[in-house]
Design a protein around this motif. Structure first.
Motif, PDB file in Angstrom:
ATOM      1  N   ARG A 109      88.375  15.157 -39.425  1.00 45.83           N
ATOM      2  CA  ARG A 109      88.376  14.918 -40.377  1.00 45.83           C
ATOM      3  C   ARG A 109      87.982  13.308 -40.544  1.00 45.83           C
ATOM      4  NH1 ARG A 109      91.609  16.296 -43.996  1.00 45.83           N
ATOM      5  NH2 ARG A 109      91.573  17.824 -43.958  1.00 45.83           N
ATOM      6  N   LEU A 110      88.398  12.855 -40.078  1.00 35.41           N
ATOM      7  CA  LEU A 110      88.158  11.412 -40.117  1.00 35.41           C
ATOM      8  C   LEU A 110      87.087  10.864 -38.730  1.00 35.41           C
ATOM      9  CD1 LEU A 110      88.909   8.688 -40.187  1.00 35.41           C
ATOM     10  CD2 LEU A 110      90.726   9.173 -38.606  1.00 35.41           C
ATOM     11  N   MET A 111      87.008  12.078 -37.462  1.00 38.57           N
ATOM     12  CA  MET A 111      86.386  11.653 -36.782  1.00 38.57           C
ATOM     13  C   MET A 111      84.624  11.933 -37.210  1.00 38.57           C
ATOM     14  SD  MET A 111      86.510  13.047 -33.480  1.00 38.57           S
ATOM     15  CE  MET A 111      88.497  12.410 -31.368  1.00 38.57           C
ATOM     16  N   ARG A 112      84.272  12.597 -38.542  1.00 45.00           N
ATOM     17  CA  ARG A 112      83.748  13.885 -38.710  1.00 45.00           C
ATOM     18  C   ARG A 112      82.626  12.363 -40.267  1.00 45.00           C
ATOM     19  NH1 ARG A 112      84.706  17.493 -43.610  1.00 45.00           N
ATOM     20  NH2 ARG A 112      85.596  16.135 -43.974  1.00 45.00           N
ATOM     21  N   ASP A 113      83.912  12.410 -41.137  1.00 46.41           N
ATOM     22  CA  ASP A 113      83.683  11.194 -41.476  1.00 46.41           C
ATOM     23  C   ASP A 113      83.393   9.944 -41.395  1.00 46.41           C
ATOM     24  OD1 ASP A 113      84.398  12.697 -43.469  1.00 46.41           O
ATOM     25  OD2 ASP A 113      86.412  12.124 -44.577  1.00 46.41           O
ATOM     26  N   ARG A 114      83.494   8.971 -40.049  1.00 44.14           N
ATOM     27  CA  ARG A 114      83.500   7.806 -39.763  1.00 44.14           C
ATOM     28  C   ARG A 114      82.373   8.146 -38.121  1.00 44.14           C
ATOM     29  NH1 ARG A 114      86.639   3.704 -40.914  1.00 44.14           N
ATOM     30  NH2 ARG A 114      87.804   3.940 -42.263  1.00 44.14           N
ATOM     31  N   ARG A 115      81.309   9.318 -38.345  1.00 40.05           N
ATOM     32  CA  ARG A 115      80.784  10.217 -37.568  1.00 40.05           C
ATOM     33  C   ARG A 115      80.727   9.310 -36.187  1.00 40.05           C
ATOM     34  NH1 ARG A 115      75.419   9.366 -40.780  1.00 40.05           N
ATOM     35  NH2 ARG A 115      75.935  10.881 -42.470  1.00 40.05           N
ATOM     36  N   VAL A 116      82.446   9.935 -35.101  1.00 46.39           N
ATOM     37  CA  VAL A 116      82.809   8.817 -33.951  1.00 46.39           C
ATOM     38  C   VAL A 116      82.988   9.628 -32.923  1.00 46.39           C
ATOM     39  CG1 VAL A 116      83.336   6.838 -34.737  1.00 46.39           C
ATOM     40  CG2 VAL A 116      85.109   8.388 -34.776  1.00 46.39           C
ATOM     41  N   LYS A 117      83.288   9.613 -31.959  1.00 41.20           N
ATOM     42  CA  LYS A 117      83.489  11.430 -30.820  1.00 41.20           C
ATOM     43  C   LYS A 117      84.581  10.930 -30.564  1.00 41.20           C
ATOM     44  CE  LYS A 117      78.818  12.800 -30.300  1.00 41.20           C
ATOM     45  NZ  LYS A 117      77.611  12.946 -29.742  1.00 41.20           N
ATOM     46  N   GLN A 118      85.236   9.935 -30.390  1.00 41.41           N
ATOM     47  CA  GLN A 118      86.832   9.646 -29.889  1.00 41.41           C
ATOM     48  C   GLN A 118      87.623   8.156 -30.608  1.00 41.41           C
ATOM     49  OE1 GLN A 118      85.067   8.023 -26.467  1.00 41.41           O
ATOM     50  NE2 GLN A 118      86.367   6.267 -25.758  1.00 41.41           N
ATOM     51  N   LEU A 119      88.764   8.505 -30.857  1.00 38.52           N
ATOM     52  CA  LEU A 119      89.374   7.432 -31.505  1.00 38.52           C
ATOM     53  C   LEU A 119      90.688   7.027 -30.288  1.00 38.52           C
ATOM     54  CD1 LEU A 119      90.111   9.739 -34.714  1.00 38.52           C
ATOM     55  CD2 LEU A 119      88.530   7.658 -34.541  1.00 38.52           C
ATOM     56  N   PRO A 120      91.292   6.071 -30.443  1.00 40.03           N
ATOM     57  CA  PRO A 120      92.011   5.427 -30.200  1.00 40.03           C
ATOM     58  C   PRO A 120      93.175   5.841 -29.869  1.00 40.03           C
ATOM     59  CG  PRO A 120      90.616   3.367 -30.343  1.00 40.03           C
ATOM     60  CD  PRO A 120      90.006   4.578 -30.794  1.00 40.03           C
ATOM     61  N   VAL A 121      94.340   6.572 -29.376  1.00 33.82           N
ATOM     62  CA  VAL A 121      95.208   6.197 -30.340  1.00 33.82           C
ATOM     63  C   VAL A 121      96.490   5.837 -29.743  1.00 33.82           C
ATOM     64  CG1 VAL A 121      97.550   8.808 -30.021  1.00 33.82           C
ATOM     65  CG2 VAL A 121      95.019   9.126 -29.852  1.00 33.82           C
ATOM     66  N   ILE A 122      97.043   5.135 -30.736  1.00 35.18           N
ATOM     67  CA  ILE A 122      98.489   4.205 -30.840  1.00 35.18           C
ATOM     68  C   ILE A 122      99.332   4.612 -31.237  1.00 35.18           C
ATOM     69  CG2 ILE A 122      96.180   2.629 -31.995  1.00 35.18           C
ATOM     70  CD1 ILE A 122      97.768   2.462 -34.926  1.00 35.18           C
ATOM     71  N   ASP A 123     100.193   3.576 -30.373  1.00 36.09           N
ATOM     72  CA  ASP A 123     102.149   4.030 -31.357  1.00 36.09           C
ATOM     73  C   ASP A 123     102.166   3.333 -32.339  1.00 36.09           C
ATOM     74  OD1 ASP A 123     104.823   2.585 -31.072  1.00 36.09           O
ATOM     75  OD2 ASP A 123     105.218   4.147 -30.025  1.00 36.09           O
TER      76      ASP A 123
END
Length: 218
Positions: A109-123
């Motif tokens: 949902r975050l990808m769709r709302d922000r229109r991004v195709k990848q997200l950094p995963v953080i600790d």
């Protein structure tokens, strides 16, 4: 159980440092076949993201045109990026991040709302980047085998034995009979909420109509 980011994320953090050059950024994108890279500080904490769109400003808006005092905030930002030569100057900030334990549906949902195709995963404790979640990783959930989908549905529907279930290409067809129409609707929505279910065809018959349909206001 609901799938989480850690179940599908890539364990490679595709990132560059803030002082990475234009050519180094393009090199990283080419090497990993991605359309964006995370920009990290010296402690490996994400501070922004450089995408292909950010880099294309160099060609599409290279500050060769005169800058108007009446330009919008976005136009001013784009002009500034077009003049940039390092990741810190080119990036969009702040970085939009997710954690390994975030539900996959929330990340999608975050990808769709922000229109991004990848997200950094953080600790979640250190804030350091530990991987990357790509759009293709999220879509992999829709290729789950039918037996896995059926197991997921059983976990969510305790009385599943009362119904006949067919699964084909992620589409679940459910047949049977229940007492009230609201039960059939709730059943379909529960199945639709299982990760990997593309759609639900509900052919469950009911004995009692208990759903009130309110006509639209004229």
């Amino acid at each position: 159980m609901a799938m989480e980011v850690k179940d599908v994320m890539g364990r490679v953090a595709i990132a560059v440092l803030e002082d990475a050059s234009f050519s180094e950024i393009i090199g990283a994108m080419k090497r990993f076949a991605v359309g964006a890279v995370t920009v990290i500080d010296a402690e490996r904490r994400p501070v922004g993201v450089v995408s292909e769109d950010d880099l294309l400003l160099k060609e599409s808006d290279p500050l060769r045109r005169s800058v108007s005092m009446f330009e919008s905030r976005r136009q001013h930002r784009d002009h500034h990026k077009a003049a940039g030569v390092t990741a810190a100057q080119l990036m969009s900030s702040p970085a939009i991040t997710v954690t390994p334990g975030m539900p996959l549906r929330d990340a999608a949902r975050l990808m769709r709302d922000r229109r991004v195709k990848q997200l950094p995963v953080i600790d979640p404790v250190s804030g350091r980047v530990v991987g990357t979640l790509h759009q293709r990783d999220v879509l992999r959930v829709f290729t789950r085998p039918a037996d896995e989908l059926l197991a997921g549905i059983r976990d969510q529907v305790p009385d599943l034995a009362s119904y006949a279930i067919e699964i084909e290409d992620g589409v679940v067809t459910v047949r049977g009979r229940c007492r009230r129409r609201s039960q059939a609707i709730a059943l379909a929505e529960t199945i639709r909420g299982v990760e990997g279910v593309v759609d639900v065809v509900c052919e469950v018959e009911h004995d009692q109509e208990d759903v009130l349909i309110v006509p639209p206001l004229l």
